[in-house]
Design a protein around this motif. Structure first.
Motif, PDB file in Angstrom:
ATOM      1  N   GLU A  68       0.775  -1.162   0.025  1.00 23.49           N
ATOM      2  CA  GLU A  68       0.001  -0.078   0.211  1.00 23.49           C
ATOM      3  C   GLU A  68       0.843   1.266   0.218  1.00 23.49           C
ATOM      4  O   GLU A  68       0.623   2.248  -0.643  1.00 23.49           O
ATOM      5  CB  GLU A  68      -0.999   0.032   1.189  1.00 23.49           C
ATOM      6  CG  GLU A  68      -2.209  -0.928   1.040  1.00 23.49           C
ATOM      7  CD  GLU A  68      -3.060  -0.684   2.328  1.00 23.49           C
ATOM      8  OE1 GLU A  68      -2.901   0.491   2.727  1.00 23.49           O
ATOM      9  OE2 GLU A  68      -3.698  -1.614   2.601  1.00 23.49           O
ATOM     10  N   ARG A  69       1.810   1.230   0.708  1.00 29.30           N
ATOM     11  CA  ARG A  69       2.841   2.260   0.731  1.00 29.30           C
ATOM     12  C   ARG A  69       4.194   1.989   0.248  1.00 29.30           C
ATOM     13  O   ARG A  69       4.701   0.928   0.338  1.00 29.30           O
ATOM     14  CB  ARG A  69       3.221   2.595   2.043  1.00 29.30           C
ATOM     15  CG  ARG A  69       4.012   4.017   2.690  1.00 29.30           C
ATOM     16  CD  ARG A  69       4.328   4.349   3.883  1.00 29.30           C
ATOM     17  NE  ARG A  69       5.295   3.356   4.502  1.00 29.30           N
ATOM     18  CZ  ARG A  69       6.722   3.508   4.425  1.00 29.30           C
ATOM     19  NH1 ARG A  69       7.163   4.468   3.669  1.00 29.30           N
ATOM     20  NH2 ARG A  69       7.345   2.352   4.979  1.00 29.30           N
ATOM     21  N   PRO A  70       4.398   2.991  -0.686  1.00 23.56           N
ATOM     22  CA  PRO A  70       5.850   2.427  -1.668  1.00 23.56           C
ATOM     23  C   PRO A  70       6.895   2.620  -0.583  1.00 23.56           C
ATOM     24  O   PRO A  70       7.072   3.476   0.194  1.00 23.56           O
ATOM     25  CB  PRO A  70       5.909   3.534  -2.714  1.00 23.56           C
ATOM     26  CG  PRO A  70       5.051   4.462  -2.196  1.00 23.56           C
ATOM     27  CD  PRO A  70       3.952   4.012  -1.216  1.00 23.56           C
ATOM     28  N   LEU A  71       7.933   1.903  -0.665  1.00 22.52           N
ATOM     29  CA  LEU A  71       9.291   1.777  -0.198  1.00 22.52           C
ATOM     30  C   LEU A  71      10.195   2.802  -1.015  1.00 22.52           C
ATOM     31  O   LEU A  71      11.096   3.274  -0.238  1.00 22.52           O
ATOM     32  CB  LEU A  71      10.002   0.254  -0.011  1.00 22.52           C
ATOM     33  CG  LEU A  71       9.066  -0.548   0.994  1.00 22.52           C
ATOM     34  CD1 LEU A  71      10.102  -2.295   0.911  1.00 22.52           C
ATOM     35  CD2 LEU A  71       9.282  -0.023   2.282  1.00 22.52           C
ATOM     36  N   VAL A  72       9.941   2.821  -1.990  1.00 23.77           N
ATOM     37  CA  VAL A  72      10.704   3.597  -2.977  1.00 23.77           C
ATOM     38  C   VAL A  72      10.138   4.503  -3.964  1.00 23.77           C
ATOM     39  O   VAL A  72       9.056   3.932  -4.514  1.00 23.77           O
ATOM     40  CB  VAL A  72      11.876   2.753  -3.945  1.00 23.77           C
ATOM     41  CG1 VAL A  72      12.662   3.448  -4.880  1.00 23.77           C
ATOM     42  CG2 VAL A  72      12.523   1.698  -3.148  1.00 23.77           C
ATOM     43  N   LEU A 204      22.901   5.656   2.673  1.00 28.58           N
ATOM     44  CA  LEU A 204      23.134   4.432   3.408  1.00 28.58           C
ATOM     45  C   LEU A 204      22.141   4.013   4.497  1.00 28.58           C
ATOM     46  O   LEU A 204      21.570   3.041   4.603  1.00 28.58           O
ATOM     47  CB  LEU A 204      24.572   4.043   3.667  1.00 28.58           C
ATOM     48  CG  LEU A 204      24.903   2.645   4.469  1.00 28.58           C
ATOM     49  CD1 LEU A 204      24.710   1.682   3.480  1.00 28.58           C
ATOM     50  CD2 LEU A 204      26.522   2.821   4.827  1.00 28.58           C
ATOM     51  N   ASP A 205      22.018   5.164   5.253  1.00 29.92           N
ATOM     52  CA  ASP A 205      20.863   5.136   6.228  1.00 29.92           C
ATOM     53  C   ASP A 205      19.486   4.996   5.501  1.00 29.92           C
ATOM     54  O   ASP A 205      18.718   4.091   6.086  1.00 29.92           O
ATOM     55  CB  ASP A 205      20.864   6.529   6.826  1.00 29.92           C
ATOM     56  CG  ASP A 205      21.692   6.680   8.065  1.00 29.92           C
ATOM     57  OD1 ASP A 205      22.165   5.837   8.588  1.00 29.92           O
ATOM     58  OD2 ASP A 205      22.188   7.951   8.235  1.00 29.92           O
ATOM     59  N   ALA A 206      19.202   5.542   4.448  1.00 33.51           N
ATOM     60  CA  ALA A 206      17.912   5.175   3.864  1.00 33.51           C
ATOM     61  C   ALA A 206      17.863   3.805   3.386  1.00 33.51           C
ATOM     62  O   ALA A 206      16.690   3.148   3.493  1.00 33.51           O
ATOM     63  CB  ALA A 206      17.768   6.172   2.398  1.00 33.51           C
ATOM     64  N   LEU A 207      18.778   3.267   2.820  1.00 28.79           N
ATOM     65  CA  LEU A 207      18.949   1.819   2.527  1.00 28.79           C
ATOM     66  C   LEU A 207      18.674   1.003   3.513  1.00 28.79           C
ATOM     67  O   LEU A 207      17.934  -0.082   3.739  1.00 28.79           O
ATOM     68  CB  LEU A 207      20.252   1.233   1.804  1.00 28.79           C
ATOM     69  CG  LEU A 207      20.622   1.861   0.437  1.00 28.79           C
ATOM     70  CD1 LEU A 207      22.078   1.353  -0.088  1.00 28.79           C
ATOM     71  CD2 LEU A 207      19.511   1.393  -0.588  1.00 28.79           C
ATOM     72  N   GLN A 211      16.106  -2.113   4.946  1.00 30.30           N
ATOM     73  CA  GLN A 211      16.343  -3.234   5.079  1.00 30.30           C
ATOM     74  C   GLN A 211      15.861  -3.797   6.482  1.00 30.30           C
ATOM     75  O   GLN A 211      15.397  -4.835   6.803  1.00 30.30           O
ATOM     76  CB  GLN A 211      17.905  -3.339   5.396  1.00 30.30           C
ATOM     77  CG  GLN A 211      18.627  -3.434   4.058  1.00 30.30           C
ATOM     78  CD  GLN A 211      20.220  -3.208   4.287  1.00 30.30           C
ATOM     79  OE1 GLN A 211      20.719  -2.451   5.108  1.00 30.30           O
ATOM     80  NE2 GLN A 211      20.871  -4.302   3.632  1.00 30.30           N
ATOM     81  N   ALA A 212      15.694  -2.737   7.256  1.00 32.02           N
ATOM     82  CA  ALA A 212      15.055  -3.011   8.613  1.00 32.02           C
ATOM     83  C   ALA A 212      13.699  -3.458   8.620  1.00 32.02           C
ATOM     84  O   ALA A 212      13.152  -3.974   9.727  1.00 32.02           O
ATOM     85  CB  ALA A 212      15.142  -1.530   9.539  1.00 32.02           C
ATOM     86  N   ALA A 213      12.815  -3.196   7.491  1.00 32.48           N
ATOM     87  CA  ALA A 213      11.495  -3.901   7.383  1.00 32.48           C
ATOM     88  C   ALA A 213      11.527  -5.353   7.045  1.00 32.48           C
ATOM     89  O   ALA A 213      10.409  -5.888   6.613  1.00 32.48           O
ATOM     90  CB  ALA A 213      10.927  -3.108   6.144  1.00 32.48           C
ATOM     91  N   ILE A 221      18.015  -6.227  -0.011  1.00 30.19           N
ATOM     92  CA  ILE A 221      19.167  -5.225  -0.393  1.00 30.19           C
ATOM     93  C   ILE A 221      20.280  -5.724   0.263  1.00 30.19           C
ATOM     94  O   ILE A 221      20.147  -6.103   1.334  1.00 30.19           O
ATOM     95  CB  ILE A 221      18.778  -3.931   0.127  1.00 30.19           C
ATOM     96  CG1 ILE A 221      17.517  -3.260  -0.559  1.00 30.19           C
ATOM     97  CG2 ILE A 221      19.816  -3.036  -0.075  1.00 30.19           C
ATOM     98  CD1 ILE A 221      17.092  -1.866  -0.243  1.00 30.19           C
ATOM     99  N   ARG A 222      21.537  -5.892  -0.452  1.00 26.33           N
ATOM    100  CA  ARG A 222      22.753  -6.205   0.266  1.00 26.33           C
ATOM    101  C   ARG A 222      23.505  -5.249  -0.125  1.00 26.33           C
ATOM    102  O   ARG A 222      23.713  -4.681  -1.295  1.00 26.33           O
ATOM    103  CB  ARG A 222      23.110  -7.662  -0.330  1.00 26.33           C
ATOM    104  CG  ARG A 222      24.192  -7.962   0.390  1.00 26.33           C
ATOM    105  CD  ARG A 222      24.243  -9.703  -0.089  1.00 26.33           C
ATOM    106  NE  ARG A 222      25.534 -10.304   1.046  1.00 26.33           N
ATOM    107  CZ  ARG A 222      25.176 -10.557   2.151  1.00 26.33           C
ATOM    108  NH1 ARG A 222      23.997 -10.668   2.628  1.00 26.33           N
ATOM    109  NH2 ARG A 222      26.215 -11.202   2.827  1.00 26.33           N
ATOM    110  N   THR A 223      24.305  -4.706   1.079  1.00 28.86           N
ATOM    111  CA  THR A 223      25.124  -3.529   0.775  1.00 28.86           C
ATOM    112  C   THR A 223      26.736  -3.948   1.089  1.00 28.86           C
ATOM    113  O   THR A 223      26.859  -5.001   1.769  1.00 28.86           O
ATOM    114  CB  THR A 223      24.976  -2.411   1.718  1.00 28.86           C
ATOM    115  OG1 THR A 223      25.087  -2.830   3.082  1.00 28.86           O
ATOM    116  CG2 THR A 223      23.652  -1.812   1.644  1.00 28.86           C
ATOM    117  N   GLY A 224      27.576  -3.303   0.289  1.00 28.43           N
ATOM    118  CA  GLY A 224      29.045  -3.940   0.520  1.00 28.43           C
ATOM    119  C   GLY A 224      30.051  -2.784   0.610  1.00 28.43           C
ATOM    120  O   GLY A 224      29.767  -1.454  -0.237  1.00 28.43           O
TER     121      GLY A 224
END
Length: 315
Positions: A68-72, A204-207, A211-213, A221-224
């Motif tokens: 319902e609510r977009p993440l991006v 990075l905070d926004a990513l 991820q926290a959801a 999402i995977r960060t490096g």
């Protein structure tokens, strides 16, 4: 009541990064704005081919499916006019991209709309716009022509250099001004002092908000972190991320090795680095953005920059 964007991540990008507009841009450079406008209007029913950022954008927008609510939210910021921008929106519809908001500035700098849209990241092919956005305090990168092949996986993999990208360039300045030994000694003595944030810290905070959801073992999402740092300069980076409360899924401390094969193995959908040498090599393997920020981009002597880079652990 006005609509406000509720997405956890807002990405703004130029039409030249989303679609392949290099031939159109060549018409503009060669024949001027009127010829370019006629060229686009005559072809506005012809969809444009994907550009460097297209695979990443499509993956990001897939995160919204069934929600319902977009993440991006993805926003177009383009130097096109509304008239020539019709081809851009027709191409968006043709490719099935859920992009509904745009600013067409008819040649004026579009980065000015990063703040009103609340964008966490600005991607452009215009280095001037990127430099201006960075100077104003926004995460921005100039995407370079890159080898782009969309991964069969829906997982989004984004890789970052450390110094002058995620972190400030304070440590890199020591390296360039005083050499490798002084850099290592300084980082060892400051291991418990967190580095200041660089231009991509908030992105990075926004990513991480996205991820926290999700469960930690099932994140889309995977960060490096892919850095030329090595021991003993690794400890300060690890402690800085811990102090920030930010998770990096993979951290590669390469001690001066070429980042390219590691980015290929990581499967990066996008890589951000401040140093042109790293960017040019990485672009042969993955979509890459140059972050023209920090001391590496102030140096007048590019040859000296490359010489220092080859000396070992250039951060």
């Amino acid at each position: 009541m006005p609509v406000t964007l509720e997405a956890d991540l807002v990405v703004a990008l130029s039409s030249r990064t989303l679609f392949d507009l290099e031939h159109s841009h060549a018409v503009f450079e060669r024949d001027g704005v009127e010829a370019y406008s006629l060229y686009q209007i005559e072809r506005e029913a012809e969809p444009l081919n994907p550009g460097v950022a297209f695979p990443l954008v499509r993956k990001l927008l897939r995160l919204n499916e069934g929600r319902e609510r977009p993440l991006v939210e993805v926003i177009l910021l383009s130097r096109n006019s509304a008239d020539t921008g019709l081809r851009i929106f027709n191409s968006v519809e043709y490719h099935g991209l859920a992009i509904t908001r745009a600013a067409f500035t008819n040649g004026a700098p579009p980065w000015r709309y990063v703040e009103p849209f609340g964008a966490d990241l600005f991607l452009s092919a215009d280095a001037r716009d990127v430099a201006a956005a960075l100077q104003a305090g926004y995460a921005a990168a100039a995407l370079v022509p890159s080898a782009v092949a969309e991964s069969p996986s829906d997982e989004i993999r984004i890789a970052f250099d450390g110094d002058a990208v995620l972190f400030s360039d304070e440590a890199e300045r020591v390296f360039r001004e005083r050499g490798l030994d002084a850099f290592q000694a300084a980082e060892r003595s400051a291991a418990h002092e967190p580095l200041s944030g660089g231009p991509f810290k908030n992105f990075l905070d926004a990513l991480q908000r996205i991820q926290a959801a999700f469960p930690i073992d099932d994140s889309p999402i995977r960060t490096g972190l892919v850095t030329a740092r090595g021991a003993p300069a690794h400890e300060r980076v690890i402690r800085t991320l811990r102090e920030w409360g930010i998770r990096i899924d993979e951290a590669l401390f390469l001690g001066g090795m070429d980042k390219t094969p590691f980015l290929r193995a990581f499967g990066a959908d996008m890589f951000f680095d401040d140093q042109r040498g790293h960017v040019e090599r990485a672009a042969s393997a993955v979509a890459t953005g140059h972050v023209p920020h920090g001391v590496a981009n102030e140096a007048a002597d590019e040859g000296n920059s490359e010489r220092l880079e080859g000396a070992g652990q250039n951060p």
